[in-house]
Write a protein that holds these residues in place. Structure first.
Motif, PDB file in Angstrom:
ATOM      1  N   ALA A  95       0.751  -1.365   0.051  1.00  0.00           N
ATOM      2  CA  ALA A  95       0.090   0.157  -0.214  1.00  0.00           C
ATOM      3  C   ALA A  95       0.781   1.482   0.113  1.00  0.00           C
ATOM      4  CB  ALA A  95      -0.852   0.012   1.249  1.00  0.00           C
ATOM      5  N   GLY A  96       2.072   1.179   0.236  1.00  0.00           N
ATOM      6  CA  GLY A  96       3.000   2.220   0.133  1.00  0.00           C
ATOM      7  C   GLY A  96       3.456   2.977   1.404  1.00  0.00           C
ATOM      8  N   ILE A  97       3.311   2.143   2.440  1.00  0.00           N
ATOM      9  CA  ILE A  97       3.554   2.752   3.863  1.00  0.00           C
ATOM     10  C   ILE A  97       5.131   3.278   3.943  1.00  0.00           C
ATOM     11  CG2 ILE A  97       3.962   2.211   6.228  1.00  0.00           C
ATOM     12  CD1 ILE A  97       1.082   2.477   5.039  1.00  0.00           C
ATOM     13  N   ASP A  98       5.409   4.412   4.385  1.00  0.00           N
ATOM     14  CA  ASP A  98       6.796   4.973   4.545  1.00  0.00           C
ATOM     15  C   ASP A  98       7.754   3.655   4.942  1.00  0.00           C
ATOM     16  OD1 ASP A  98       9.132   6.075   5.285  1.00  0.00           O
ATOM     17  OD2 ASP A  98       8.031   7.768   6.382  1.00  0.00           O
ATOM     18  N   PRO A  99       8.663   3.429   3.926  1.00  0.00           N
ATOM     19  CA  PRO A  99       9.599   2.331   4.038  1.00  0.00           C
ATOM     20  C   PRO A  99      10.590   2.581   5.235  1.00  0.00           C
ATOM     21  CG  PRO A  99      10.363   3.494   2.255  1.00  0.00           C
ATOM     22  CD  PRO A  99       9.037   4.442   2.772  1.00  0.00           C
ATOM     23  N   SER A 100      10.716   3.771   6.118  1.00  0.00           N
ATOM     24  CA  SER A 100      11.734   3.894   6.894  1.00  0.00           C
ATOM     25  C   SER A 100      11.516   2.887   8.067  1.00  0.00           C
ATOM     26  CB  SER A 100      11.717   5.012   7.513  1.00  0.00           C
ATOM     27  OG  SER A 100      10.652   5.372   8.140  1.00  0.00           O
ATOM     28  N   PRO A 101      12.546   2.462   8.531  1.00  0.00           N
ATOM     29  CA  PRO A 101      12.528   1.280   9.818  1.00  0.00           C
ATOM     30  C   PRO A 101      11.654   1.362  11.066  1.00  0.00           C
ATOM     31  CG  PRO A 101      14.733   1.615   8.986  1.00  0.00           C
ATOM     32  CD  PRO A 101      14.030   2.643   8.309  1.00  0.00           C
ATOM     33  N   ALA A 103       8.999   3.600  10.909  1.00  0.00           N
ATOM     34  CA  ALA A 103       7.554   3.642  10.246  1.00  0.00           C
ATOM     35  C   ALA A 103       6.978   2.271  10.087  1.00  0.00           C
ATOM     36  CB  ALA A 103       7.451   4.570   9.157  1.00  0.00           C
ATOM     37  N   ARG A 104       7.860   1.456   9.493  1.00  0.00           N
ATOM     38  CA  ARG A 104       7.399  -0.181   9.283  1.00  0.00           C
ATOM     39  C   ARG A 104       7.223  -0.573  10.654  1.00  0.00           C
ATOM     40  NH1 ARG A 104       9.844  -2.628   4.932  1.00  0.00           N
ATOM     41  NH2 ARG A 104       8.861  -4.549   5.669  1.00  0.00           N
ATOM     42  N   LEU A 105       8.317  -0.405  11.557  1.00  0.00           N
ATOM     43  CA  LEU A 105       7.859  -1.158  12.927  1.00  0.00           C
ATOM     44  C   LEU A 105       6.566  -0.644  13.567  1.00  0.00           C
ATOM     45  CD1 LEU A 105      11.516  -0.836  14.205  1.00  0.00           C
ATOM     46  CD2 LEU A 105      10.310  -2.942  13.824  1.00  0.00           C
ATOM     47  N   ARG A 106       6.581   0.715  13.317  1.00  0.00           N
ATOM     48  CA  ARG A 106       5.053   1.201  13.897  1.00  0.00           C
ATOM     49  C   ARG A 106       4.120   0.336  13.476  1.00  0.00           C
ATOM     50  NH1 ARG A 106       3.061   6.616  15.833  1.00  0.00           N
ATOM     51  NH2 ARG A 106       5.192   7.331  15.871  1.00  0.00           N
ATOM     52  N   GLN A 107       3.802   0.296  12.119  1.00  0.00           N
ATOM     53  CA  GLN A 107       2.808  -0.353  11.650  1.00  0.00           C
ATOM     54  C   GLN A 107       2.765  -1.910  11.723  1.00  0.00           C
ATOM     55  OE1 GLN A 107       0.220   1.242   9.484  1.00  0.00           O
ATOM     56  NE2 GLN A 107      -0.455  -0.731   9.369  1.00  0.00           N
ATOM     57  N   GLU A 108       3.887  -2.517  11.738  1.00  0.00           N
ATOM     58  CA  GLU A 108       3.764  -3.940  11.762  1.00  0.00           C
ATOM     59  C   GLU A 108       3.382  -4.236  13.435  1.00  0.00           C
ATOM     60  OE1 GLU A 108       7.582  -5.166  10.285  1.00  0.00           O
ATOM     61  OE2 GLU A 108       6.782  -5.026   8.398  1.00  0.00           O
ATOM     62  N   TYR A 109       3.945  -3.581  14.277  1.00  0.00           N
ATOM     63  CA  TYR A 109       3.287  -3.980  15.616  1.00  0.00           C
ATOM     64  C   TYR A 109       2.051  -3.361  15.761  1.00  0.00           C
ATOM     65  CZ  TYR A 109       7.936  -5.210  17.234  1.00  0.00           C
ATOM     66  OH  TYR A 109       9.224  -5.795  17.284  1.00  0.00           O
ATOM     67  N   THR A 110       1.547  -2.259  15.059  1.00  0.00           N
ATOM     68  CA  THR A 110       0.081  -1.979  15.445  1.00  0.00           C
ATOM     69  C   THR A 110      -0.684  -3.302  14.572  1.00  0.00           C
ATOM     70  OG1 THR A 110       0.637   0.361  15.036  1.00  0.00           O
ATOM     71  CG2 THR A 110      -1.549  -0.140  14.373  1.00  0.00           C
ATOM     72  N   THR A 111      -0.194  -3.751  13.535  1.00  0.00           N
ATOM     73  CA  THR A 111      -0.904  -4.798  12.926  1.00  0.00           C
ATOM     74  C   THR A 111      -1.149  -6.103  13.982  1.00  0.00           C
ATOM     75  OG1 THR A 111      -0.022  -4.623  10.637  1.00  0.00           O
ATOM     76  CG2 THR A 111      -0.897  -6.781  11.365  1.00  0.00           C
ATOM     77  N   LEU A 112       0.078  -6.481  14.644  1.00  0.00           N
ATOM     78  CA  LEU A 112      -0.234  -7.575  15.702  1.00  0.00           C
ATOM     79  C   LEU A 112      -0.971  -7.033  16.725  1.00  0.00           C
ATOM     80  CD1 LEU A 112       1.007  -9.919  16.803  1.00  0.00           C
ATOM     81  CD2 LEU A 112       2.878  -8.765  17.700  1.00  0.00           C
ATOM     82  N   PHE A 113      -0.934  -5.595  17.128  1.00  0.00           N
ATOM     83  CA  PHE A 113      -1.942  -5.333  18.304  1.00  0.00           C
ATOM     84  C   PHE A 113      -3.391  -5.707  17.645  1.00  0.00           C
ATOM     85  CE2 PHE A 113      -4.323  -1.742  19.748  1.00  0.00           C
ATOM     86  CZ  PHE A 113      -4.679  -2.044  21.040  1.00  0.00           C
ATOM     87  N   ARG A 114      -3.654  -5.040  16.654  1.00  0.00           N
ATOM     88  CA  ARG A 114      -5.071  -5.271  16.120  1.00  0.00           C
ATOM     89  C   ARG A 114      -5.669  -6.578  16.182  1.00  0.00           C
ATOM     90  NH1 ARG A 114      -4.198  -0.680  11.421  1.00  0.00           N
ATOM     91  NH2 ARG A 114      -4.645   1.394  12.632  1.00  0.00           N
ATOM     92  N   TYR A 115      -4.599  -7.565  15.542  1.00  0.00           N
ATOM     93  CA  TYR A 115      -4.864  -9.112  15.550  1.00  0.00           C
ATOM     94  C   TYR A 115      -5.279  -9.340  16.950  1.00  0.00           C
ATOM     95  CZ  TYR A 115      -4.785 -13.821  14.356  1.00  0.00           C
ATOM     96  OH  TYR A 115      -5.231 -15.182  14.075  1.00  0.00           O
ATOM     97  N   THR A 116      -4.510  -9.192  18.288  1.00  0.00           N
ATOM     98  CA  THR A 116      -4.862  -9.638  19.369  1.00  0.00           C
ATOM     99  C   THR A 116      -5.920  -8.970  20.081  1.00  0.00           C
ATOM    100  OG1 THR A 116      -3.582  -7.802  20.335  1.00  0.00           O
ATOM    101  CG2 THR A 116      -2.356  -9.894  19.807  1.00  0.00           C
ATOM    102  N   VAL A 117      -6.509  -7.704  19.588  1.00  0.00           N
ATOM    103  CA  VAL A 117      -7.566  -7.088  20.003  1.00  0.00           C
ATOM    104  C   VAL A 117      -8.847  -8.079  19.267  1.00  0.00           C
ATOM    105  CG1 VAL A 117      -9.014  -5.048  19.834  1.00  0.00           C
ATOM    106  CG2 VAL A 117      -6.644  -4.979  20.734  1.00  0.00           C
ATOM    107  N   ALA A 118      -8.741  -8.218  18.084  1.00  0.00           N
ATOM    108  CA  ALA A 118      -9.686  -8.795  17.377  1.00  0.00           C
ATOM    109  C   ALA A 118      -9.951 -10.237  17.607  1.00  0.00           C
ATOM    110  CB  ALA A 118      -9.617  -8.720  15.902  1.00  0.00           C
ATOM    111  N   PHE A 119      -8.749 -10.781  18.342  1.00  0.00           N
ATOM    112  CA  PHE A 119      -8.697 -12.280  18.225  1.00  0.00           C
ATOM    113  C   PHE A 119      -7.893 -12.696  19.620  1.00  0.00           C
ATOM    114  CE2 PHE A 119      -7.989 -16.613  16.164  1.00  0.00           C
ATOM    115  CZ  PHE A 119      -9.039 -17.365  16.990  1.00  0.00           C
ATOM    116  N   PRO A 120      -8.331 -12.180  20.785  1.00  0.00           N
ATOM    117  CA  PRO A 120      -7.646 -12.125  22.097  1.00  0.00           C
ATOM    118  C   PRO A 120      -7.148 -13.679  22.226  1.00  0.00           C
ATOM    119  CG  PRO A 120      -9.815 -11.797  22.488  1.00  0.00           C
ATOM    120  CD  PRO A 120      -9.967 -11.688  21.099  1.00  0.00           C
TER     121      PRO A 120
END
Length: 230
Positions: A95-101, A103-120
């Motif tokens: 999707a073109g997220i800022d490729p800086s490390p 920004a990527r880490l922020r997005q990837e840990y956010t993804t993990l967080f959202r998954y655990t919230v949706a599927f505790p």
């Protein structure tokens, strides 16, 4: 008189075959989600394939048709969860997220967080395996977690070199972030009793993760979704 040509038998069978394949995929996904919930609640030893079948209203042999043993089912469930997380990470990159490390880490840990919230149940499923030293923990570390760490740790190291993250062993930073992503799924019931706040309330979820992001990554403009510059 115009001759009517019947469709080839193979062509008639293809839509039905595709529909059956789709139903099979959906059945396997349902089984794996139910398995994660069962293993999360009862642990590997306490869980049973029959109980997983009961959760879905399925016949016991249907599950053993897809997964011959409880161990095979457990491993498939673990791979299923992490496959979903990796797929979301890849979509963020596409999707073109800022490729800086950072920004990527922020997005990837956010993804993990959202998954655990949706599927505790996911966090509880993983936590069950840390209670004892067993072959499943070693397997998941090698087969599932190692590829994820090979993706995350270099980004953490690079952000540290840029002075954007604390200079600690990257694995310590990673597991700190994992614990933060799991806080609501872990302490949600206790938080409900002590404060009345629900870990399922979207406002609570957003406020919590905004706090984590600001503490760890700093404030981010545009909701952290900066696009690559042409």
């Amino acid at each position: 008189m115009t001759k009517i040509t019947k469709p080839a038998a193979g062509r008639r069978g293809r839509p039905r075959q595709r529909a059956e394949q789709q139903r099979s995929i959906e059945t396997r996904v349902s089984i794996l989600d139910a398995a994660i919930a069962e293993f999360a609640e009862r642990g590997f030893d306490g869980a049973s394939i029959r109980a997983i079948a009961d959760r879905l209203g399925l016949q016991h042999p249907l599950i053993t048709y897809h997964y011959r043993s409880k161990d095979i089912l457990w491993r498939a469930a673990a791979e299923h969860a992490f496959t979903q997380i990796r797929a979301e990470w890849d979509r963020s990159v596409e999707a073109g997220i800022d490729p800086s490390p950072l920004a990527r880490l922020r997005q990837e840990y956010t993804t993990l967080f959202r998954y655990t919230v949706a599927f505790p149940e996911f966090h509880r499923f993983m936590r069950q395996e840390t209670l004892t030293n067993n072959p499943r923990l070693k397997w998941v570390a090698e087969a599932v977690l190692a590829p994820l760490l090979s993706r995350l740790l270099p980004q953490i190291t690079e952000a540290q070199k840029q002075g954007l993250l604390p200079a600690v062993d990257p694995i310590l930073f990673h597991y700190m972030m994992v614990s933060l992503t799991a806080t609501l799924s872990e302490f949600g019931p206790e938080m409900q009793v002590t404060s009345g706040l629900s870990s399922g309330d979207p406002k609570v979820v957003a406020a919590y993760w905004r706090l984590v992001e600001e503490m760890v990554f700093g404030k981010e403009p545009n909701d952290g979704r900066r696009q690559r510059q042409p």
